[in-house]
Design a protein around this motif. Structure first.
Motif, short mmCIF file in Angstrom:
data_model
loop_
_atom_site.label_atom_id
_atom_site.label_comp_id
_atom_site.label_asym_id
_atom_site.label_seq_id
_atom_site.Cartn_x
_atom_site.Cartn_y
_atom_site.Cartn_z
N GLY A 1 6.16 4.95 0.25
CA GLY A 1 5.74 3.83 1.09
C GLY A 1 6.83 3.38 2.04
N ALA B 1 0.88 -1.17 0.00
CA ALA B 1 0.00 0.00 0.00
C ALA B 1 0.92 1.21 0.00
CB ALA B 1 -0.85 0.00 1.26
N ALA B 2 0.61 2.20 -0.82
CA ALA B 2 1.49 3.37 -0.89
C ALA B 2 0.67 4.64 -1.02
CB ALA B 2 2.43 3.24 -2.10
N GLY B 3 1.30 5.76 -0.71
CA GLY B 3 0.65 7.06 -0.84
C GLY B 3 0.99 7.66 -2.20
N ASN C 1 -4.08 5.97 -0.76
CA ASN C 1 -4.42 7.34 -0.34
C ASN C 1 -3.48 8.27 -1.09
OD1 ASN C 1 -2.41 5.97 1.72
ND2 ASN C 1 -1.88 8.15 1.63
N TYR D 1 3.51 9.36 8.76
CA TYR D 1 3.32 9.76 7.37
C TYR D 1 4.15 11.03 7.14
CZ TYR D 1 -0.38 6.30 7.01
OH TYR D 1 -1.07 5.12 6.98
N GLU D 2 4.35 11.34 5.88
CA GLU D 2 5.25 12.41 5.51
C GLU D 2 4.63 13.78 5.81
OE1 GLU D 2 4.00 9.97 3.34
OE2 GLU D 2 5.63 8.79 4.16
#
Ligand code: HPA
Length: 264
Positions: A201, A112-114, A226, A183-184
């Motif tokens: 990710g 899963a990645a942003g 997301n 999260y970043e």
């Protein structure tokens, strides 16, 4: 000295008749339902395999799924060991080392990645064409080698064609590895985009490096669960990651099965 005894784990898999496989899959957050697409399946909790580390992240079942995809035997890992859980690299890389020890030649690594690139949307599947892992201290020591590099340039057209033939929309792009678990920040996401990142990710890049070093052909697939911080508005949390994975799990499973069954 390694913390994880790979030989002990693979012996456990042989004992359970779950060791010989044509392909292995590491399932990212929320993507564990891929297991339901396998036939003749057995499920083995990690805790039933002596020496296997414990899974602590929500969305990872901590189960080995051994079964068939078409005529191919598949070993799928529902749960990985991230650095952000406090694991050292020997634990984080153990799934890849198990695959290597078993002599499995094909590995599909999912996550899963942003989404960082504005050309991507939540729910997109993305083939990892390349990656960056500037914050990663690689545990393997040796002479710098250019062949310890993930390079799927020659495979990329075939993979994209396979997806197109099966009506599965597939993006491709660059994965940016961060250690997490936070999260970043918006500024970080802007910087990563300027550097050429398409998604961000907390896994996969170290695994791909290790697989490449060990001579395993690996294919990385991200599900954009997301958009990364600041790309659009809205609060970011792990439940969004799981919800998106839930809505895209069928296409993901279909695509991974196609990859396993193809001679790519
Ligand atoms: N950032 C880092 N890792 C992730 C994200 C994100 O936005 N979404 C899922 N994994």
């Amino acid at each position: 000295m390694t913390d994880v005894n790979i030989a002990e784990i693979t012996a456990g898999l042989f004992e359970k008749n779950a060791a010989e496989a044509d392909a292995a899959v590491i399932l990212g957050s929320g993507l564990g339902d891929f297991a339901d697409s396998l036939t003749d399946r057995i499920d083995i909790p990690y805790s039933d395999i002596k020496g296997m580390p414990e899974v602590t992240v929500v969305g990872h079942s901590g189960t080995i799924h051994y079964g068939k995809s078409g005529g191919k035997r598949v070993l799928a890992f529902g749960g990985r060991f991230h650095s952000y859980e406090g694991h050292g690299m020997d634990v984080s890389l153990c799934l890849v080392r198990i695959v290597h020890e078993l002599g499995i030649k094909k590995l599909i690594i999912s996550n899963a990645a942003g989404g960082v690139s504005t050309r991507l949307e939540t729910g997109d599947l993305m083939l990892i064409s390349d990656f960056m892992s500037p914050g990663y201290a690689y545990s393997y020591r040796g002479v710098p080698k250019s062949n310890v590099r993930y390079d799927i340039k020659s495979l990329r057209p075939k993979i994209l064609q396979l997806a197109a033939e099966n009506g599965i929309p597939l993006q491709h792009g660059t994965y940016f590895y961060v250690k997490g678990p936070t999260y970043e920040t918006k500024a970080e996401v802007r910087a990563y985009r300027a550097m050429g990142a398409d998604v961000v990710g907390m896994s996969t890049a170290p695994e791909m490096l290790e697989a490449t070093r060990l001579g395993i052909s690996c294919i990385g697939i991200s599900l954009v669960t997301n958009m990364a911080t600041g790309v659009n508005t809205g609060k970011l949390d792990h439940s969004e990651v799981k919800e998106t994975a839930e809505s895209r799990k069928e296409d993901f499973a279909r695509f991974v099965n196609k990859l396993i069954q193809s001679d790519i």
